[in-house]
Design a protein around this motif. Structure first.
Motif, PDB file in Angstrom:
ATOM      1  N   SER A 185       5.155  -2.704  14.172  1.00 55.06           N
ATOM      2  CA  SER A 185       5.862  -3.011  12.927  1.00 55.06           C
ATOM      3  C   SER A 185       7.259  -3.561  13.165  1.00 55.06           C
ATOM      4  CB  SER A 185       5.946  -1.739  12.067  1.00 55.06           C
ATOM      5  OG  SER A 185       4.658  -1.232  11.793  1.00 55.06           O
ATOM      6  N   SER A 199      11.921   5.621   8.496  1.00 53.16           N
ATOM      7  CA  SER A 199      11.498   4.788   7.364  1.00 53.16           C
ATOM      8  C   SER A 199      12.223   5.240   6.100  1.00 53.16           C
ATOM      9  CB  SER A 199       9.981   4.922   7.155  1.00 53.16           C
ATOM     10  OG  SER A 199       9.279   4.558   8.310  1.00 53.16           O
ATOM     11  N   THR A 256       9.364  -2.528  -3.620  1.00 52.04           N
ATOM     12  CA  THR A 256       8.627  -3.375  -2.688  1.00 52.04           C
ATOM     13  C   THR A 256       7.916  -2.500  -1.662  1.00 52.04           C
ATOM     14  OG1 THR A 256       8.803  -5.288  -1.213  1.00 52.04           O
ATOM     15  CG2 THR A 256      10.550  -3.631  -1.069  1.00 52.04           C
ATOM     16  N   ALA A 289       6.299  -8.839   6.315  1.00 50.09           N
ATOM     17  CA  ALA A 289       5.699  -7.514   6.230  1.00 50.09           C
ATOM     18  C   ALA A 289       4.622  -7.397   7.309  1.00 50.09           C
ATOM     19  CB  ALA A 289       5.103  -7.272   4.847  1.00 50.09           C
ATOM     20  N   ASP A 297       6.668  -2.652   2.832  1.00 47.56           N
ATOM     21  CA  ASP A 297       6.895  -3.389   4.082  1.00 47.56           C
ATOM     22  C   ASP A 297       5.785  -3.256   5.118  1.00 47.56           C
ATOM     23  OD1 ASP A 297       9.932  -4.233   3.812  1.00 47.56           O
ATOM     24  OD2 ASP A 297       9.784  -2.161   3.118  1.00 47.56           O
ATOM     25  N   LYS A 307      12.538   0.538   5.416  1.00 41.13           N
ATOM     26  CA  LYS A 307      11.172   0.090   5.141  1.00 41.13           C
ATOM     27  C   LYS A 307      10.372   1.124   4.350  1.00 41.13           C
ATOM     28  CE  LYS A 307      10.604  -2.995   9.129  1.00 41.13           C
ATOM     29  NZ  LYS A 307       9.758  -3.320  10.307  1.00 41.13           N
ATOM     30  N   LYS A 354       8.484 -12.629   1.746  1.00 40.67           N
ATOM     31  CA  LYS A 354       9.030 -11.461   2.429  1.00 40.67           C
ATOM     32  C   LYS A 354       8.179 -11.091   3.647  1.00 40.67           C
ATOM     33  CE  LYS A 354      10.024  -6.587   1.488  1.00 40.67           C
ATOM     34  NZ  LYS A 354       9.089  -6.064   2.503  1.00 40.67           N
ATOM     35  N   VAL A 371       4.066  -7.559  -1.947  1.00 42.43           N
ATOM     36  CA  VAL A 371       4.989  -8.166  -0.979  1.00 42.43           C
ATOM     37  C   VAL A 371       5.441  -9.544  -1.448  1.00 42.43           C
ATOM     38  CG1 VAL A 371       5.168  -9.142   1.349  1.00 42.43           C
ATOM     39  CG2 VAL A 371       4.150  -6.893   1.032  1.00 42.43           C
ATOM     40  N   GLN A 385      12.624   1.832  11.794  1.00 43.86           N
ATOM     41  CA  GLN A 385      11.992   1.323  10.571  1.00 43.86           C
ATOM     42  C   GLN A 385      12.901   1.561   9.358  1.00 43.86           C
ATOM     43  OE1 GLN A 385       8.632  -0.193  10.644  1.00 43.86           O
ATOM     44  NE2 GLN A 385       9.457  -0.267  12.732  1.00 43.86           N
TER      45      GLN A 385
END
Length: 305
Positions: free
Chosen positions: A253, A66, A121, A174, A123, A41, A172, A168, A38
């Motif tokens: 994910s 992440s 942002t 997600a 994700d 993210k 994009k 988001v 990830q």
């Protein structure tokens, strides 16, 4: 239903979709594997002061490298403690802890404004916060307790999802994972408010999937796990692990799981077998909650001789 007479794997086998089932983490859902990375993210997880959110989802996304994990719960001291646990697992992950009630629209919007300021942002959203307040038959349930489950499980999920989608944007990719329940697709006695609210939540993620082409929205039954809120009659069945739930959420994910968009899955199912059946699942519209039957006037007209 006499729970005492049932085998401890009853809830695994009764809802089994793949030939192979699991009750603990396995290689295909190992969050440390490169295939499930990830990296880069920003992940938001609600309900992280205890239980599956704290011991399952948050550690798994930390192990998957992440970029940042946002932990949300009402209990300030516990969510902060959960944040320290994440830092111990992976010091490279940025951690933001926020004590808020997902039912409060202003608080939820302020959270996502902070996420935008910190990270730009987002994700992944794991809507894990939930309530199963009442364990009584419909004739005996307190209407206030019944409705409380809807406010947490439906309104809270709606508010988090709305703010997530707005941050988001339209272009994009997600992922949204709504932590659901087998109760949302079946009748389990004395769980009416919880099960019905989870049914609404399952249908909500289907709307998200249809209305937002770049969003992968999935309902995940996290298994039967022993937590502080496990009802006494379910203790004997609660042998699934936190690590299994976390690993499957990380798999959901990834690009591998995009075909599950708009669908429901149980954490015990083999993800390898799901991928093998990808074409069947998509072409036949499997793993979606809908009314079954043949409808429309044309069916009668076509049958005329």
């Amino acid at each position: 239903m006499d729970f005492a007479a049932l085998p401890d794997d009853f809830f695994v086998t009764v809802s089994q979709f793949t030939r192979t089932t699991y009750r603990d983490e396995y290689s295909d859902v190992d969050p440390t594997s490169k295939a499930l990375s990830q990296e880069g993210k920003v992940v938001v997880i609600t309900g992280t002061s205890q239980g599956i959110g704290r011991q399952g989802f948050a550690p798994a996304f930390a192990k998957a490298n992440s970029k940042a994990i946002v932990l949300v719960a009402r209990n300030k001291s516990e969510v902060e403690a959960a944040g320290e646990e994440i830092k111990n697992i992976n010091p490279e992950v940025k951690v933001l802890t926020e004590a808020l009630d997902v039912r409060n629209q202003d608080s939820v919007q302020a959270l996502f404004a902070k996420i935008k300021s910190e990270y730009g942002t987002v994700d992944v959203l794991v809507n894990n916060a939930g309530s199963g307040k009442s364990a009584l038959p419909i004739k005996d349930v307190n209407p206030e307790d019944f409705w409380y489950d809807f406010v947490i499980n439906v309104k809270g999920t709606l508010l988090m999802t709305q703010s997530f989608l707005r941050l988001v944007g339209n272009n994009k990719p997600a992922t949204i994972i709504n932590v659901s329940s087998a109760g949302g697709i079946s009748i389990i006695p004395h769980t009416s408010s919880y099960s019905l609210s989870k049914l609404v939540q399952i249908q909500m993620q289907r709307f998200v999937a249809v209305e937002n082409p770049n969003i992968t929205a999935i309902s995940l039954h996290p298994g039967t796990i022993l937590t502080g809120i496990t009802k006494p009659q379910f203790v004997k069945f609660s042998k699934d692990t936190f690590a299994l739930a976390g690993g499957v959420a990380v798999w959901l994910s990834t690009e591998q799981a995009k075909f599950m968009n708009g669908r429901y899955m149980g954490v015990n199912w083999s993800v390898a077998e799901l991928m093998e059946r990808k074409d069947e699942i998509v072409s036949k519209g499997l793993l979606v909650e809908e009314l079954q039957g043949t409808f429309g006037k044309a069916q009668f007209e076509d049958s005329r001789v």
